[in-house]
Design a protein around this motif. Structure first.
Motif, mmCIF file in Angstrom:
data_model
loop_
_atom_site.group_PDB
_atom_site.id
_atom_site.type_symbol
_atom_site.label_atom_id
_atom_site.label_comp_id
_atom_site.label_asym_id
_atom_site.label_seq_id
_atom_site.Cartn_x
_atom_site.Cartn_y
_atom_site.Cartn_z
ATOM 1 N N VAL A 89 0.855 -1.183 0.000
ATOM 2 C CA VAL A 89 0.000 0.000 0.000
ATOM 3 C C VAL A 89 0.893 1.236 0.000
ATOM 4 C CG1 VAL A 89 -0.208 0.205 2.535
ATOM 5 C CG2 VAL A 89 -2.052 1.051 1.056
ATOM 6 N N SER A 90 0.400 2.322 -0.604
ATOM 7 C CA SER A 90 1.215 3.525 -0.712
ATOM 8 C C SER A 90 0.347 4.771 -0.638
ATOM 9 C CB SER A 90 2.008 3.515 -2.019
ATOM 10 O OG SER A 90 1.154 3.331 -3.143
ATOM 11 N N GLY A 91 0.977 5.881 -0.229
ATOM 12 C CA GLY A 91 0.262 7.145 -0.175
ATOM 13 C C GLY A 91 1.022 8.209 0.580
ATOM 14 N N TRP A 92 0.432 9.410 0.599
ATOM 15 C CA TRP A 92 1.011 10.559 1.291
ATOM 16 C C TRP A 92 0.275 10.830 2.600
ATOM 17 C CZ3 TRP A 92 0.613 10.530 -4.089
ATOM 18 C CH2 TRP A 92 1.783 10.787 -4.811
ATOM 19 N N GLY A 93 -0.405 9.852 3.147
ATOM 20 C CA GLY A 93 -1.201 10.057 4.347
ATOM 21 C C GLY A 93 -0.361 10.138 5.612
ATOM 22 N N ARG A 94 -1.046 10.149 6.749
ATOM 23 C CA ARG A 94 -0.373 10.251 8.039
ATOM 24 C C ARG A 94 0.540 9.044 8.261
ATOM 25 N NH1 ARG A 94 -4.554 12.857 12.446
ATOM 26 N NH2 ARG A 94 -5.419 14.482 11.094
ATOM 27 N N THR A 95 1.628 9.298 8.932
ATOM 28 C CA THR A 95 2.639 8.258 9.140
ATOM 29 C C THR A 95 2.803 7.896 10.598
ATOM 30 O OG1 THR A 95 4.403 9.909 9.261
ATOM 31 C CG2 THR A 95 3.918 8.962 7.089
ATOM 32 N N SER A 96 1.904 8.348 11.449
ATOM 33 C CA SER A 96 2.009 8.075 12.875
ATOM 34 C C SER A 96 0.617 7.951 13.474
ATOM 35 C CB SER A 96 2.777 9.196 13.583
ATOM 36 O OG SER A 96 2.666 9.096 14.983
ATOM 37 N N THR A 97 0.515 7.205 14.559
ATOM 38 C CA THR A 97 -0.759 7.079 15.269
ATOM 39 C C THR A 97 -1.000 8.254 16.209
ATOM 40 O OG1 THR A 97 0.335 5.743 16.968
ATOM 41 C CG2 THR A 97 -0.751 4.566 15.166
ATOM 42 N N ASP A 98 -0.016 9.128 16.347
ATOM 43 C CA ASP A 98 -0.175 10.329 17.166
ATOM 44 C C ASP A 98 -1.301 11.180 16.594
ATOM 45 O OD1 ASP A 98 -0.001 12.824 18.411
ATOM 46 O OD2 ASP A 98 2.186 12.772 18.517
ATOM 47 N N PRO A 99 -2.312 11.527 17.402
ATOM 48 C CA PRO A 99 -3.434 12.308 16.867
ATOM 49 C C PRO A 99 -3.027 13.666 16.316
ATOM 50 C CG PRO A 99 -3.591 12.065 19.266
ATOM 51 C CD PRO A 99 -2.491 11.166 18.815
ATOM 52 N N LYS A 100 -1.839 14.153 16.689
ATOM 53 C CA LYS A 100 -1.364 15.437 16.178
ATOM 54 C C LYS A 100 -0.507 15.279 14.917
ATOM 55 C CE LYS A 100 -1.348 17.629 20.743
ATOM 56 N NZ LYS A 100 -0.501 18.329 21.762
ATOM 57 N N ALA A 101 -0.363 14.050 14.458
ATOM 58 C CA ALA A 101 0.498 13.796 13.303
ATOM 59 C C ALA A 101 -0.073 14.444 12.050
ATOM 60 C CB ALA A 101 0.655 12.296 13.086
#
Length: 356
Positions: A171-183
């Protein structure tokens, strides 16, 4: 899922749904180098065409004028995106390379007529572009129904719940890279390897998948229970790719599009994320694009991303990278990327069965 875009051009927006969202981003991924995933598209949707509500999604290039994405990316608050509100890029790995000058405009948007925004069934849309992608962009073949059956059988025979599993999906993309809600979302295109989950197990944890529509979903999870890997906010509509081992020596390494990022529980949870099964929609795609659509392009890919992704190892680290821009339709050179201090939007509705 999509994410709102924040930049000198586009102001960030919060979503009223944000607090109850299931998510989709690439977590536990590695940076993609130029030309490694030439079928990946980046999509911005500017609802109102005024820079106030701009959202990011991924897409998949299936020919030089055609991109698949998620239906939920093309609708916001029951309002359908208009063609002039959408910009598409191909051949880039960094959002800082996305400019008005290399953006492609859209001449038609077709959302599947049976898309259900409650269950996310038929979460697929097709974009036709005004201008063709450059030669640096390569389409990816859509899996046939026979190949999808092969993949499903492999998932059924190899998946061990709670154990380590084969890395058989990408899978690929420019989405969030962390589970941190502020990511925030990534400026660089990221990718990671996942493991396919049998339909019956996925059905047991998601109430909107049942025996009547199992062929419309593909489910995936981190191959290693102790390692966070997943798609997340900002990755919606992007590609889930499987490698057909019978044709892995071909010029495209047997890479096949099997899914589009659709919905999930909180990112990198122990609940499988759910993808639209694209093979099921080959007839619909043909009906939209026309009978002359080539389902069997012969792309020449420069490398096998499944082999390249082995450098991930069993870790969650990611690194910075650079991308390049390809040509596109006319306009200025104002940078739209670099932009992404994101908030979750078009967030999936969590159902009780998805939370364990």
């Amino acid at each position: 899922m999509c994410s709102a875009v924040s930049s000198p051009v586009f102001s960030a927006q919060n979503s009223a749904q944000e607090s109850q969202a299931p998510v989709a981003r690439v977590i536990g991924g590695t940076t993609t180098y130029a030309g490694e995933l030439p079928w990946q598209a980046l999509i911005y949707i500017d609802y109102g065409n005024d820079g106030n509500e701009v959202y990011q999604c991924g897409g998949v290039i299936i020919d030089r004028n055609t991109v698949l994405t998620a239906a939920h990316c093309m609708q916001h608050n029951n309002v359908a995106a208009k063609t002039y509100e959408i910009m598409v890029w191909g051949g880039i790995t960094s959002t800082t390379s996305a400019t008005l000058g290399n953006a492609h405009t859209v001449v038609s948007v077709t959302v599947h007529p049976d898309y259900d925004a409650t269950t996310f069934t038929n979460d697929i849309a097709l974009l036709r572009l005004m201008t063709s992608f450059s030669s640096s962009v390569q389409p990816i073949q859509i899996a046939t129904l026979g190949e999808q059956s092969q993949a499903d059988l492999a998932f059924e025979n190899t998946y061990v719940h709670g154990g380590e599993n084969p890395e058989n999906l990408l899978v690929s993309g420019w989405g969030r890279t962390s589970t941190d809600p502020k990511a925030t979302v990534s400026h660089e295109l990221m990718h990671t390897l996942l493991s396919g989950v049998p339909d019956d197990y996925c059905n047991s944890v998601w109430s909107n998948i049942n025996s009547t529509n199992l062929d419309r979903f593909v489910c995936a999870i981190s191959p290693f229970p102790q390692v966070d890997r997943d798609s997340c906010q900002g990755d919606s509509g992007g590609p889930l790719v499987w490698q057909n081992p019978q044709v892995s020596a071909d010029s495209d390494f047997g890479l096949r599009l099997v899914g589009l990022v659709s919905f999930g529980a909180q990112c990198a949870s122990d609940v499988p994320s759910v993808y639209t099964e694209v093979a099921h929609y080959r007839t619909w795609i043909s009906s939209v694009v026309g009978n002359r659509f080539n389902f069997d392009p012969e792309p020449v890919f420069t490398s096998d991303p499944f082999l390249n992704a082995e450098r991930l190892g069993k870790n969650t680290s990611s690194s910075d990278g650079v991308g390049d821009a390809s040509g596109g339709s006319g306009g200025g050179s104002l940078t739209l990327g670099g932009i992404l201090g994101l908030f979750g939007v078009f967030l999936w509705r969590i159902r009780e069965k998805s939370i364990r």
